[in-house]
Design a protein around this motif. Structure first.
Motif, short mmCIF file in Angstrom:
data_model
loop_
_atom_site.label_atom_id
_atom_site.label_comp_id
_atom_site.label_asym_id
_atom_site.label_seq_id
_atom_site.Cartn_x
_atom_site.Cartn_y
_atom_site.Cartn_z
N VAL A 145 0.82 -1.21 0.00
CA VAL A 145 0.00 0.00 0.00
C VAL A 145 0.86 1.27 0.00
O VAL A 145 0.58 2.22 -0.73
N GLU A 146 1.89 1.30 0.81
CA GLU A 146 2.71 2.51 0.95
C GLU A 146 3.92 2.52 0.01
O GLU A 146 4.93 3.17 0.27
N LEU A 147 3.80 1.82 -1.12
CA LEU A 147 4.93 1.69 -2.06
C LEU A 147 5.46 3.04 -2.53
O LEU A 147 6.67 3.25 -2.61
N ASP A 148 4.58 3.98 -2.85
CA ASP A 148 5.02 5.28 -3.37
C ASP A 148 5.90 6.01 -2.35
O ASP A 148 6.89 6.65 -2.72
N ALA A 149 5.52 5.93 -1.08
CA ALA A 149 6.32 6.59 -0.03
C ALA A 149 7.69 5.93 0.10
O ALA A 149 8.72 6.61 0.23
N ILE A 150 7.71 4.61 0.03
CA ILE A 150 8.99 3.88 0.12
C ILE A 150 9.89 4.26 -1.06
O ILE A 150 11.09 4.55 -0.88
N ARG A 151 9.31 4.29 -2.26
CA ARG A 151 10.09 4.63 -3.45
C ARG A 151 10.64 6.07 -3.36
O ARG A 151 11.79 6.32 -3.70
N THR A 152 9.81 6.99 -2.91
CA THR A 152 10.23 8.39 -2.83
C THR A 152 11.41 8.56 -1.88
O THR A 152 12.40 9.23 -2.21
N LEU A 153 11.33 7.94 -0.71
CA LEU A 153 12.43 8.06 0.26
C LEU A 153 13.68 7.35 -0.24
O LEU A 153 14.80 7.86 -0.08
N SER A 154 13.51 6.20 -0.86
CA SER A 154 14.67 5.47 -1.38
C SER A 154 15.35 6.24 -2.50
O SER A 154 16.58 6.35 -2.55
N ASP A 155 14.55 6.82 -3.41
CA ASP A 155 15.12 7.60 -4.50
C ASP A 155 15.84 8.84 -3.99
O ASP A 155 16.72 9.38 -4.66
N ALA A 156 15.45 9.31 -2.79
CA ALA A 156 16.12 10.45 -2.16
C ALA A 156 17.36 10.01 -1.38
O ALA A 156 17.95 10.80 -0.65
N ASP A 157 17.76 8.74 -1.56
CA ASP A 157 18.97 8.17 -0.95
C ASP A 157 18.87 8.02 0.56
O ASP A 157 19.87 8.02 1.27
N GLN A 158 17.65 7.92 1.06
CA GLN A 158 17.48 7.59 2.47
C GLN A 158 17.55 6.07 2.65
O GLN A 158 17.26 5.32 1.71
N VAL A 159 17.94 5.64 3.83
CA VAL A 159 17.84 4.22 4.18
C VAL A 159 16.42 4.01 4.69
O VAL A 159 15.96 4.71 5.59
N VAL A 160 15.72 3.06 4.10
CA VAL A 160 14.30 2.86 4.41
C VAL A 160 14.08 1.46 5.00
O VAL A 160 14.58 0.47 4.47
N ILE A 161 13.32 1.42 6.08
CA ILE A 161 12.89 0.16 6.70
C ILE A 161 11.39 0.05 6.45
O ILE A 161 10.63 0.94 6.85
N ALA A 162 10.96 -0.99 5.76
CA ALA A 162 9.56 -1.09 5.38
C ALA A 162 9.13 -2.55 5.28
O ALA A 162 9.96 -3.46 5.25
N CYS A 163 7.82 -2.76 5.24
CA CYS A 163 7.25 -4.11 5.06
C CYS A 163 7.71 -5.07 6.15
O CYS A 163 7.88 -6.27 5.89
N GLY A 164 7.94 -4.56 7.35
CA GLY A 164 8.39 -5.42 8.45
C GLY A 164 7.43 -6.58 8.69
O GLY A 164 6.21 -6.41 8.66
N GLY A 165 8.01 -7.77 8.89
CA GLY A 165 7.20 -8.95 9.12
C GLY A 165 6.38 -9.38 7.93
O GLY A 165 5.41 -10.13 8.06
N GLY A 166 6.75 -8.90 6.74
CA GLY A 166 5.97 -9.19 5.53
C GLY A 166 4.88 -8.18 5.28
O GLY A 166 4.16 -8.27 4.30
N GLY A 167 4.78 -7.18 6.19
CA GLY A 167 3.75 -6.17 6.06
C GLY A 167 2.55 -6.47 6.94
O GLY A 167 2.31 -7.63 7.33
N ILE A 168 1.79 -5.44 7.28
CA ILE A 168 0.55 -5.63 8.03
C ILE A 168 -0.48 -6.16 7.04
O ILE A 168 -0.82 -5.48 6.07
N PRO A 169 -1.00 -7.38 7.23
CA PRO A 169 -1.92 -7.95 6.25
C PRO A 169 -3.29 -7.26 6.31
O PRO A 169 -3.90 -7.16 7.38
N VAL A 170 -3.74 -6.75 5.18
CA VAL A 170 -5.04 -6.07 5.13
C VAL A 170 -5.84 -6.56 3.93
O VAL A 170 -5.30 -7.00 2.92
N LEU A 171 -7.16 -6.46 4.08
CA LEU A 171 -8.09 -6.78 3.00
C LEU A 171 -8.66 -5.48 2.47
O LEU A 171 -9.06 -4.60 3.24
#
Length: 309
Positions: free
Chosen positions: A169-195
């Protein structure tokens, strides 16, 4: 242009208890800092099974003993693990980088991952977690619609489904921070599972295999490499037999063959190979590394590790 890597940290990188985790991450982040120092853009995901079991047990015991409070849903417990594991990781990474004279912002993103409500995994739950229960408590869990399994001589434990990840879900935010050369921690535990229900995201009573989400994250970010850190320098096949063999550099077709032959088990190495194969097949020039953190630098130079290309 810097190469982008997604790094999946396993149980060994985090420990089990909170004190173990604080000690373990200080060792783990040295490998992460090596990647940053060597010029990579780094996105990190991590396991959470012991942490999830601990929080789930604590919250449910608290609810049981305090009538004004309710037990915490699995999705809420998963979110809690992302927060406190991310807290330790990002502070330890920041400290290690500053010690080396490197300034990078390190961010943890609370990440939701959608799953398919019709995924067959919901009909065959497999992931055991949480405290041991009495037969009476187990019966109460069944009345709530939850699955439990008995471990002879120990008691009953909750068992939940492990559906495949569909969308981050938050892929765009992850991509934006990564492209800005930040170290990003995301999808912990495989992500919060949602329907996904129209515009609403509803927490699912499940866990997602973190290696599969790591592979999907690497794919969506168009990463150059997927790095899965585990407890061994190289993966074995035919372990414990006279045909035992360590896997060095192998092709996707070889990886598929070994999976079909049943070398990796369902809950151990198999998700790592599934994630690696899927990631590599969906882009040109991609690599996947399965190794331990101590051997990572040498693996990236082709000297060790199991490398799939």
């Amino acid at each position: 242009m810097k190469k982008k890597v997604v790094v999946a940290l396993g149980h060994r990188a985090l420990g089990t208890t909170l004190p173990e985790q604080q000690i373990a991450v200080r060792k783990t982040v040295k490998s992460i800092a090596d990647l940053v120092q060597d010029g990579y853009q780094v996105v990190i995901t991590h396991s959470n099974a012991p942490q999830l079991g601990m929080i789930h047990t604590a919250m449910n015991e608290f609810g049981k003993n305090h009538p004004d409070y309710t037990p915490a849903p699995m999705s809420v417990c998963s979110a809690m693990t992302q927060g406190y594991v991310g807290f330790d990781l990002q502070n330890a990474i920041r400290e290690e980088l500053l010690t080396r004279g490197i300034y990078r912002t390190v961010s943890t993103i609370l990440t939701q991952v959608t799953v398919d409500p019709y995924d067959e995994a919901f009909y065959t739950p497999t992931k055991v977690l949480g405290r041991y229960m009495s037969a009476e408590d187990a019966a109460a869990e069944r009345k709530k619609g939850n699955y439990v399994v008995e471990e002879p001589g120990k008691g009953f434990r909750r068992v939940v489904s492990a559906p495949n990840p569909v969308k981050i879900v938050e892929l765009d935010a992850i991509r934006t921070l990564s492209d800005a050369d930040q170290v990003v921690i995301a999808c912990g535990g495989g992500g919060i599972p949602v329907l996904e229900q129209d515009h609403r995201l509803k927490g699912a009573s499940a866990v997602i295999e973190k290696d599969l989400t790591a592979g999907k994250l690497a794919e969506e970010l168009n990463a150059d490499a997927l790095i899965i850190l585990t407890s061994v320098e190289k993966v074995f096949i035919n372990r414990g037999t006279d045909k035992e063999k360590q896997l060095g550099e192998i092709s996707v077709s070889q990886a598929k063959q070994y999976m079909e032959e049943g070398h990796f088990g369902v809950y151990n190495m198999l998700p790592k190979f599934r994630a690696s194969v899927s990631f590599i097949e969906k882009g040109e020039g991609r690599l996947a590394y399965i190794t331990c953190q101590e051997a990572l630098r040498d693996a990236l130079k082709g000297r060790t590790g199991t490398i799939i290309r």
